[in-house]
Scaffold this active site. Structure first.
Site, PDB file in Angstrom:
ATOM      1  N   SER A   8     -23.846  31.148  21.350  1.00 14.35           N
ATOM      2  CA  SER A   8     -25.056  31.312  22.162  1.00 14.35           C
ATOM      3  C   SER A   8     -26.369  31.135  21.406  1.00 14.35           C
ATOM      4  CB  SER A   8     -25.066  32.680  22.815  1.00 14.35           C
ATOM      5  OG  SER A   8     -24.187  32.665  23.912  1.00 14.35           O
ATOM      6  N   LYS A  40     -28.502  28.439  22.594  1.00 14.46           N
ATOM      7  CA  LYS A  40     -29.259  28.458  23.857  1.00 14.46           C
ATOM      8  C   LYS A  40     -30.767  28.272  23.691  1.00 14.46           C
ATOM      9  CE  LYS A  40     -25.753  31.266  26.220  1.00 14.46           C
ATOM     10  NZ  LYS A  40     -25.362  32.657  26.513  1.00 14.46           N
ATOM     11  N   TYR A  83     -22.081  21.718  27.170  1.00 15.29           N
ATOM     12  CA  TYR A  83     -22.362  23.112  26.806  1.00 15.29           C
ATOM     13  C   TYR A  83     -21.299  23.636  25.830  1.00 15.29           C
ATOM     14  CZ  TYR A  83     -22.658  28.188  27.153  1.00 15.29           C
ATOM     15  OH  TYR A  83     -22.720  29.518  26.849  1.00 15.29           O
ATOM     16  N   TYR A 125     -29.478  39.891  25.309  1.00 15.16           N
ATOM     17  CA  TYR A 125     -28.824  40.256  26.572  1.00 15.16           C
ATOM     18  C   TYR A 125     -29.198  41.669  27.005  1.00 15.16           C
ATOM     19  CZ  TYR A 125     -26.010  36.469  24.769  1.00 15.16           C
ATOM     20  OH  TYR A 125     -25.593  35.303  24.230  1.00 15.16           O
ATOM     21  N   VAL A 162     -21.467  34.855  20.070  1.00 19.67           N
ATOM     22  CA  VAL A 162     -20.179  35.531  19.899  1.00 19.67           C
ATOM     23  C   VAL A 162     -19.392  35.015  18.691  1.00 19.67           C
ATOM     24  CG1 VAL A 162     -19.893  36.286  22.308  1.00 19.67           C
ATOM     25  CG2 VAL A 162     -19.022  34.037  21.603  1.00 19.67           C
TER      26      VAL A 162
HETATM   27  N1  GLN Z   1     -19.623  29.751  24.300  1.00 16.60           N
HETATM   28  C1  GLN Z   1     -19.806  31.125  24.635  1.00 16.60           C
HETATM   29  C2  GLN Z   1     -19.690  31.315  26.151  1.00 16.60           C
HETATM   30  O1  GLN Z   1     -20.221  30.541  26.867  1.00 16.60           O
HETATM   31  C3  GLN Z   1     -21.125  31.604  24.146  1.00 16.60           C
HETATM   32  C4  GLN Z   1     -21.399  33.048  24.519  1.00 16.60           C
HETATM   33  C5  GLN Z   1     -22.129  33.807  23.464  1.00 16.60           C
HETATM   34  O2  GLN Z   1     -22.190  33.444  22.312  1.00 16.60           O
HETATM   35  N2  GLN Z   1     -22.633  34.957  23.857  1.00 16.60           N
HETATM   36  O3  GLN Z   1     -19.080  32.242  26.637  1.00 16.60           O
END
Ligand code: GLN
Length: 429
Positions: free
Chosen positions: A64, A67, A189, A241, A259
């Site tokens: 993430s 993003k 993505y 988050y 993550v």
């Molecule tokens: N690729 C992961 C997902 O879309 C990224 C989520 C994250 O890092 N919080 O679930």
């Protein structure tokens, strides 16, 4: 000096090395294969100097943390209006993978949750998914100062198990948020989430944001300050988050977690920080990453809402080299608040001088608001029967084409000579 900072980071890594709380992300099966003990910390100064500690060169998937960078790229490529039409900027307080849109607009609430991130991907203009991914990868690489590699295994693993993200993409498609095929967008993505970075890469990427879009190592501008300002804004409000409030209170830096175990944090104008430790808390944030950032912020005073002394320390000295001529020496960074204070002090003391000389030779940076205030101050003094001179050898305040040449001087001595001439010609009082 450099050794002190290095030792400081090493001590911090040693201090938290024993923390083994948290769990590896397991909803992407491949992520359970990583070494849970990995722990790296990198700090980049705003001029690109790196301090690295622990496993700072261990690669992991960006997840993430991609993003904000894809969001920045979308803003850069299609502009704020087009992006805002498809993605909001309100913190959702929801988990990163919440299947949700804003009640009224039917668009993702912000670009830091998966729904908004998938929408960002679709906004990057490209002829097809490969070109889109290439653009995204090139952009991240330009921020990191090296070509980032792709982790095929993690990508396949996420693609094979990504029902939740598929649900999100199809929901967005049904609301008309995605201009392209949802499966293609989703594939890009998943690919962007599977790019491999190190904590050093994250620190460099963070430093590029800290520098308003200029990569300090390569000197290349990758995007505009405006794009960065917006990107950092959503990182502040939504980057962590449903832990965003805790994070801002305790750490106080725009940040983004992934993550894969990474966190990037940015202190605008000053630092980029990258941390890696793959054991996550219940909200999907790296346990040791959060601890390290909290400590760094507390001990080094990095909270971005720490009230600075800028407005008090702007005036370095005031002196009167000849009667009724007063020199105000400024230094540091001059922003609106500092310039306002200078203007008010000069105004308050106006009875005591006939010529005010504002010396900006030692000003490091100045913004348009401060520039306008200082130029206006000179005009106001003129209107009040006084004179306002500016010592501005590099013309940082009053640009050469503004028709103020008679009030701008290269040195204080020149300004004083001119002030004496004015006083002789029109004895005031
Ligand atoms: N690729 C992961 C997902 O879309 C990224 C989520 C994250 O890092 N919080 O679930």
């Amino acid at each position: 000096m450099a050794e002190l900072v290095q030792r400081y980071l090493d001590d911090l890594v040693a201090e938290y090395a024993g923390v083994s709380d948290g769990a590896l992300a397991d909803y992407i099966p491949e992520l359970t294969q990583v070494d849970p003990s990995g722990f790296g910390l990198t700090l980049s100064s705003s001029d690109g100097f790196l301090y690295e500690s622990g496993d700072a060169r261990t690669e992991f998937t960006i997840q993430s943390i991609s993003k904000p960078f894809t969001y920045a790229l979308a803003l850069d490529q299609v502009g704020e209006d087009a992006v805002d039409a498809k993605i909001g900027v309100e913190p959702s307080g929801e988990a990163f993978n919440e299947i949700s849109v804003d009640d009224k607009t039917k668009t993702p609430k912000n670009p830091m949750i998966n729904a908004g991130a998938i929408a960002s991907v679709a906004l990057v203009p490209a002829a097809g998914p490969d070109e889109r991914f290439a653009k995204i990868r090139d952009f991240y690489s330009a921020c990191a100062s090296r070509p980032l590699e792709f982790d095929e295994d993690v990508y396949r693993s996420e693609k094979a198990t990504g029902s939740r993200n598929r649900a999100i993409a199809y929901m967005l498609d049904s609301f008309g948020v995605l201009a392209d095929d949802p499966d293609e967008v989703l594939d890009v993505y998943f690919r962007q989430c599977s790019l491999r970075v190190t904590s050093a890469d994250l620190a460099r990427m963070g430093a590029t944001l800290a520098r308003g879009g200029v990569n300090p190592q390569t000197g290349r501008r990758v995007t505009s300050t405006r794009v960065v300002q917006r990107t950092l804004s959503v990182m502040v409000t939504c980057g962590m988050y449903n832990a965003a409030g805790d994070w801002v209170s305790a750490v106080g830096m725009p940040a983004k977690s992934g993550v894969g175990g990474g966190i990037v944090a940015v202190l605008p104008g000053q630092l980029g920080i990258g941390v890696y430790s793959p054991l996550l808390d219940g909200r999907g944030n790296s346990v040791r990453g959060v601890l390290v950032c909290r400590s760094l912020s507390e001990r080094l005073g990095l909270h971005f809402l720490t009230v600075g002394r800028e407005s008090r320390s702007t005036i370095r000295a005031i002196h009167e080299p000849v009667e009724r001529v007063r020199v105000y020496e400024l230094h540091g960074d001059l922003m609106f608040a500092g310039a306002e204070r200078v203007a008010r002090i000069v105004d308050r003391e106006a009875d005591e001088f006939d010529v005010a000389i504002v010396d900006v030779t030692r000003i490091d940076t100045i913004n348009d608001a401060a520039r306008a205030l200082l130029a206006g101050m000179s005009a106001d003094l003129g209107a009040g029967g006084k004179r306002g001179f500016v010592v501005d050898p590099d013309r940082i305040v009053i640009r050469p084409d503004r028709g103020y040449d008679d009030v701008v001087f290269g040195t204080v001595d020149d300004a004083v000579v001119s002030a004496q001439r004015v006083l002789r010609a029109n004895p005031i009082g």
